[in-house]
Design a protein around this motif. Structure first.
Motif, PDB file in Angstrom:
ATOM      1  N   UNK A  29       0.775  -1.233   0.000  1.00 13.18           N
ATOM      2  CA  UNK A  29       0.000   0.000   0.000  1.00 13.18           C
ATOM      3  C   UNK A  29       0.805   1.280   0.000  1.00 13.18           C
ATOM      4  N   UNK A  30       2.139   1.186  -0.033  1.00 16.48           N
ATOM      5  CA  UNK A  30       2.932   2.414   0.005  1.00 16.48           C
ATOM      6  C   UNK A  30       3.005   3.100  -1.363  1.00 16.48           C
ATOM      7  N   UNK A  31       2.852   2.324  -2.452  1.00 15.62           N
ATOM      8  CA  UNK A  31       2.789   2.925  -3.778  1.00 15.62           C
ATOM      9  C   UNK A  31       1.348   2.854  -4.259  1.00 15.62           C
ATOM     10  N   UNK A  32       0.746   4.020  -4.493  1.00  9.59           N
ATOM     11  CA  UNK A  32      -0.688   4.057  -4.737  1.00  9.59           C
ATOM     12  C   UNK A  32      -1.044   5.206  -5.678  1.00  9.59           C
ATOM     13  N   UNK A  33      -2.036   5.023  -6.553  1.00  5.19           N
ATOM     14  CA  UNK A  33      -2.507   6.131  -7.395  1.00  5.19           C
ATOM     15  C   UNK A  33      -3.376   7.133  -6.630  1.00  5.19           C
ATOM     16  N   UNK A  34      -3.598   6.882  -5.346  1.00  6.44           N
ATOM     17  CA  UNK A  34      -4.382   7.809  -4.520  1.00  6.44           C
ATOM     18  C   UNK A  34      -3.493   8.796  -3.764  1.00  6.44           C
TER      19      UNK A  34
ATOM     20  N   UNK B  43      10.871   1.271  -6.761  1.00  5.24           N
ATOM     21  CA  UNK B  43      12.146   0.969  -6.108  1.00  5.24           C
ATOM     22  C   UNK B  43      12.420   1.866  -4.905  1.00  5.24           C
ATOM     23  N   UNK B  44      11.753   3.013  -4.825  1.00  5.51           N
ATOM     24  CA  UNK B  44      11.906   3.864  -3.645  1.00  5.51           C
ATOM     25  C   UNK B  44      11.280   3.212  -2.409  1.00  5.51           C
ATOM     26  N   UNK B  45      10.366   2.254  -2.630  1.00 10.92           N
ATOM     27  CA  UNK B  45       9.582   1.711  -1.519  1.00 10.92           C
ATOM     28  C   UNK B  45       9.641   0.199  -1.381  1.00 10.92           C
ATOM     29  N   UNK B  46      10.055  -0.490  -2.435  1.00 10.50           N
ATOM     30  CA  UNK B  46       9.988  -1.957  -2.455  1.00 10.50           C
ATOM     31  C   UNK B  46      11.363  -2.534  -2.746  1.00 10.50           C
ATOM     32  N   UNK B  47      11.741  -3.565  -2.006  1.00 10.23           N
ATOM     33  CA  UNK B  47      12.995  -4.263  -2.266  1.00 10.23           C
ATOM     34  C   UNK B  47      12.995  -4.773  -3.705  1.00 10.23           C
ATOM     35  N   UNK B  48      14.057  -4.504  -4.472  1.00  5.60           N
ATOM     36  CA  UNK B  48      14.069  -4.946  -5.876  1.00  5.60           C
ATOM     37  C   UNK B  48      13.867  -6.446  -6.048  1.00  5.60           C
ATOM     38  N   UNK B  49      14.286  -7.239  -5.077  1.00  2.00           N
ATOM     39  CA  UNK B  49      14.092  -8.694  -5.179  1.00  2.00           C
ATOM     40  C   UNK B  49      12.606  -9.055  -5.198  1.00  2.00           C
ATOM     41  N   UNK B  50      11.804  -8.282  -4.481  1.00  2.00           N
ATOM     42  CA  UNK B  50      10.357  -8.509  -4.470  1.00  2.00           C
ATOM     43  C   UNK B  50       9.777  -8.187  -5.850  1.00  2.00           C
ATOM     44  N   UNK B  51      10.224  -7.078  -6.439  1.00  2.87           N
ATOM     45  CA  UNK B  51       9.727  -6.689  -7.756  1.00  2.87           C
ATOM     46  C   UNK B  51      10.174  -7.672  -8.836  1.00  2.87           C
TER      47      UNK B  51
END
Length: 290
Positions: free
Chosen positions: A86-91, A253-261
């Protein structure tokens, strides 16, 4: 930035400068078609104009219908919302406006940061239809510029142009036989480069805290859960097949570990952290300067 000798068509759109480079000058009707696509996109999604299709959602709950490409945005944002908890959101638009980054460009915070509404509480997005149960400021900027790059590339291909570079102030899509060397802008000094990457038949996008910064520590990449600017990362670059994915992943990438992506996306990446160190994926084909 383009191959030597190519023709460059420059214009402004969605708040940024564009350059479309091609071996031959584009016919006037193709140029007009490109500008029409940009204007339609701005009129559909801009949170900076009162007459956009999404503008009514900021004033009151309701439903709006968007162009066909909205379905691609929905799927991408839903995946990244899930992967980022929920940290990256269009809202995030309301949180940006609260910190001063609104239609009036006042750049004066109205108070402490406020988190974005939770998607599951405020929004139902199904393809081209969006319904909001409370007023929301939709901001698809994390992927929108990239999607527009892809749309302009489709116009060029439809007109028979197979070699081109679409450059939206650093978010690029390249098509052609010869690769292009692209400098990577230093996050603290736009006149310097920290490295060079070869771009060939794909997209390169970047996100940096210094690109839209104001006040003390305020910039445009916010954590949707808190409404605060992200402090640990200062710049990212991504390479992917489409500019829409590369654009969105550069923000993620500012919010999520690249391995998760990497579990759900095929892309390569480079990150610069606020303490000065850099990290990059095995597939990032570039040269970093010491």
């Amino acid at each position: 930035m383009a191959h030597t000798g190519w023709s460059v068509f420059s214009f402004d759109g969605i708040g940024t400068t564009w350059e479309i480079s091609t071996p031959e000058q584009l016919p006037e009707e193709v140029r007009a078609g490109l500008l029409g696509v940009v204007e339609d996109y701005d009129r559909s999604y801009s949170r900076f104009r009162d007459d956009s299709l999404v503008a009514p959602l900021a004033r009151e709950p309701g439903t709006v219908t968007l162009p066909a490409g909205a379905g691609e945005l929905e799927r991408l944002f839903k995946k990244l919302y899930r992967l980022s908890d929920g940290t990256m959101t269009p809202l995030i638009g309301g949180s940006l406006e609260h910190l001063g980054y609104g239609a009036d460009y006042a750049l004066r915070p109205l108070g402490h940061p406020v988190p974005a509404p939770r998607w599951e509480d405020a929004l139902v997005w199904n393809g081209t239809e969006i319904s909001a149960s409370v007023p929301v400021v939709l901001d698809i900027g994390a992927a929108g510029k990239g999607q527009l790059v892809d749309l302009l590339a489709s116009v060029l291909r439809g007109a028979g142009t197979t070699e081109f570079l679409v450059d939206a102030s650093g978010d690029m899509l390249h098509s052609g036989a010869e690769p292009l060397g692209v400098g990577l802008e230093h996050p603290y000094d736009p006149t310097q480069a920290i490295g060079v990457v070869e771009l060939h038949d794909g997209a390169l996008c970047a996100s940096a805290a210094n690109r839209r910064a104001w006040g003390d520590g305020l910039h445009h990449v916010l954590d949707g859960a808190t409404g605060r600017p992200v402090e640990t990362v200062v710049a990212t670059w991504t390479m992917a097949t489409t500019a829409m994915e590369a654009d969105a992943l550069a923000t993620a990438l500012f919010m999520v570990d690249p391995k998760v992506l990497e579990r759900e996306f095929e892309f390569s990446w480079l990150m610069v952290y606020s303490d000065g160190h850099a990290a990059y994926s095995a597939g990032f084909e570039g040269t970093l300067f010491s």
